[in-house]
Design a protein around this motif. Structure first.
Motif, mmCIF file in Angstrom:
data_model
loop_
_atom_site.group_PDB
_atom_site.id
_atom_site.type_symbol
_atom_site.label_atom_id
_atom_site.label_comp_id
_atom_site.label_asym_id
_atom_site.label_seq_id
_atom_site.Cartn_x
_atom_site.Cartn_y
_atom_site.Cartn_z
ATOM 1 N N VAL A 1 0.869 -1.179 0.000
ATOM 2 C CA VAL A 1 0.000 0.000 0.000
ATOM 3 C C VAL A 1 0.902 1.225 0.000
ATOM 4 O O VAL A 1 1.725 1.405 0.896
ATOM 5 C CB VAL A 1 -0.939 0.018 1.214
ATOM 6 N N PRO B 1 2.791 3.238 -8.823
ATOM 7 C CA PRO B 1 2.199 1.940 -8.446
ATOM 8 C C PRO B 1 2.534 0.829 -9.436
ATOM 9 O O PRO B 1 2.835 -0.304 -9.034
ATOM 10 C CB PRO B 1 0.691 2.233 -8.429
ATOM 11 N N GLU C 1 4.617 -2.607 -8.580
ATOM 12 C CA GLU C 1 4.017 -3.932 -8.798
ATOM 13 C C GLU C 1 4.940 -4.802 -9.654
ATOM 14 O O GLU C 1 5.085 -6.001 -9.414
ATOM 15 C CB GLU C 1 2.654 -3.762 -9.462
ATOM 16 N N PRO D 1 0.606 -7.326 -5.382
ATOM 17 C CA PRO D 1 -0.431 -6.339 -5.680
ATOM 18 C C PRO D 1 -0.089 -5.001 -5.018
ATOM 19 O O PRO D 1 0.420 -4.972 -3.897
ATOM 20 C CB PRO D 1 -1.703 -6.940 -5.071
ATOM 21 N N ARG E 1 -1.571 -0.887 -4.346
ATOM 22 C CA ARG E 1 -2.628 0.115 -4.450
ATOM 23 C C ARG E 1 -2.189 1.387 -3.740
ATOM 24 O O ARG E 1 -1.288 1.369 -2.899
ATOM 25 C CB ARG E 1 -3.948 -0.394 -3.852
#
Length: 416
Positions: free
Chosen positions: A329, A341, A345, A351, A353
């Motif tokens: 995050v 982002p 990744e 993942p 975000r």
């Protein structure tokens, strides 16, 4: 200004921006709402450290005046953030025999085991800022969040301890004190941001929160509902700006404008037409020049890769590389650069975000941006214990002891 109005206020004293948020309770509801806020340029701070206390005082005064005027409330106390390369995190472990005759674990047992886990050797100029229990173990049964009332003979605890030079944290407190404000507590900025952005599932299954600030990037890793690791890196959003300023021989304000308006840190995001797009900027001396977006991206992407390479190596060294089931995050103003982002990744293979703050009423479009996560998180950290009175009453004893432990080990005269 109104006196006697219930409120809580946060002070996020960053290297490039200083933010204050004031929140008040919503009548007849177990909720709080934003009453006022302010965001001003920081003066007198460098990499999270106070380097000119008078300029820091001036900065806080400016932000406080704006926030108080909006809220109609006179602020006398704040909850403040802490960051900087001087901050260190480490894990501790303690074990004690349960003292009560019927083997029921009491608050006194919890106090003793946390005291033992906190009894680390520190240089005389450093103090404990945070003592964060990770989990308790009762007679080899692990994964226990609250052992009070359980039966057992042996009680263990693992904790995460955040330390800082006493003078560094005290200078933040002094800056606020000079304006007649009390600093209720200091909280690591990344942990405050986590309070405002992470879900319970992310905390449980494994998440790294990365707060990319102006001059500092902060990391905190959560797993099984607790903080497992924290770290600081001396690189942030201003590094991108400085790279542009040096590469283009432009002023820093012009470089910042270019970064925010046209910057991208991940080349595959640029459409072929965008790659050749020509941008006009003012070089040194005010002369207009042209720059293609793909050249700008070539300036920004290596710096972004450097950030995530350092993060990846740090997480690997901590043995947590395979513990991030819920991913990464990103928060803080530096996370808003286009392509950040996507690059994270790709490099970390998890993942990713952007973490935006939630949990308060009255969050407008500006306050829902990632750069406000720490400020909102400080508010939530201060009010959430009040929202669950039963839990607070149950935990008051050993929470007070945690504070006492922190104060004891922060004292310059304490035994090491």
């Amino acid at each position: 200004m109104a006196r006697g109005t219930p409120y809580t206020a946060s002070l996020d004293l960053g290297s490039t921006r200083t933010r204050i948020v004031i929140a008040t309770p919503v009548p007849d509801r177990d909720r709080w709402t934003v009453a006022g806020y302010a965001d001003v340029p920081s003066k007198g701070m460098r990499k999270g450290v106070v380097v000119n206390i008078e300029l820091v005082e001036e900065t806080i005064r400016q932000a406080l005046t704006e926030a108080e005027k909006m809220a109609g409330i006179e602020v006398s106390s704040v909850h403040a953030s802490l960051s900087g390369m001087h901050v260190r995190g480490l894990n501790g472990h303690g074990v004690v025999a349960v003292s009560h005759r019927n083997r029921q674990i009491t608050a006194a047992d919890v106090q003793r085991v946390i005291e033992q886990a906190s009894a680390i050797s520190l240089p005389s100029d450093r103090g404990i800022v945070e003592v964060l229990p990770q989990e308790f173990v009762v007679d080899e049964q692990d994964g226990i969040g609250d052992p009070l009332g359980m039966l057992g003979m042996r009680l263990e605890v693992t904790i995460h301890i955040v330390t800082s030079p006493v003078t560094a944290s005290q200078n933040i407190v002094t800056s606020a004190n000079r304006l007649g404000m009390i600093v209720e507590d200091l909280t690591l900025g990344s942990l405050a941001a986590a309070t405002a952005t992470l879900t319970d599932e992310e905390r449980e299954y494994g998440t790294a929160i990365v707060d990319i600030g102006g001059e500092i990037t902060s990391l905190a890793v959560f797993q099984r509902g607790a903080v497992r690791h924290t770290a600081m890196f001396g690189i942030g959003g201003t590094s991108f700006t400085n790279d542009i300023a040096v590469g283009l021989r432009s002023s820093v304000p012009e470089a910042e404008r270019i970064k925010q308006a046209f910057g991208c840190a991940f080349a595959p995001l640029l459409h072929p037409d965008e790659r050749q797009e020509q941008l006009e900027f003012a070089a040194s001396g005010g002369r207009p020049r042209l720059l293609s977006r793909h050249v700008l991206c070539d300036m920004l992407q290596p710096r972004a890769e450097e950030i995530f390479k350092q993060l990846q190596e740090n997480i690997r060294e901590a043995g947590l590389e395979r513990k991030l089931s819920s991913g990464l995050v990103l928060t803080g103003g530096g996370s808003l650069l286009s392509g950040i982002p996507e690059l994270a990744e790709r490099m970390l293979d998890v993942p990713v975000r952007i973490g935006t703050p939630t949990g308060l009423d009255g969050l407008n479009e500006e306050l829902r941006r990632a750069e406000w996560a720490t400020s909102i998180g400080l508010i939530l950290s201060s009010i959430r214990p009040r929202a669950n009175h039963h839990l607070r009453q149950r935990e008051t004893g050993w929470r007070d002891w945690l504070t006492g432990i922190k104060n004891f080990f922060s004292s310059p005269n304490s035994a090491r």
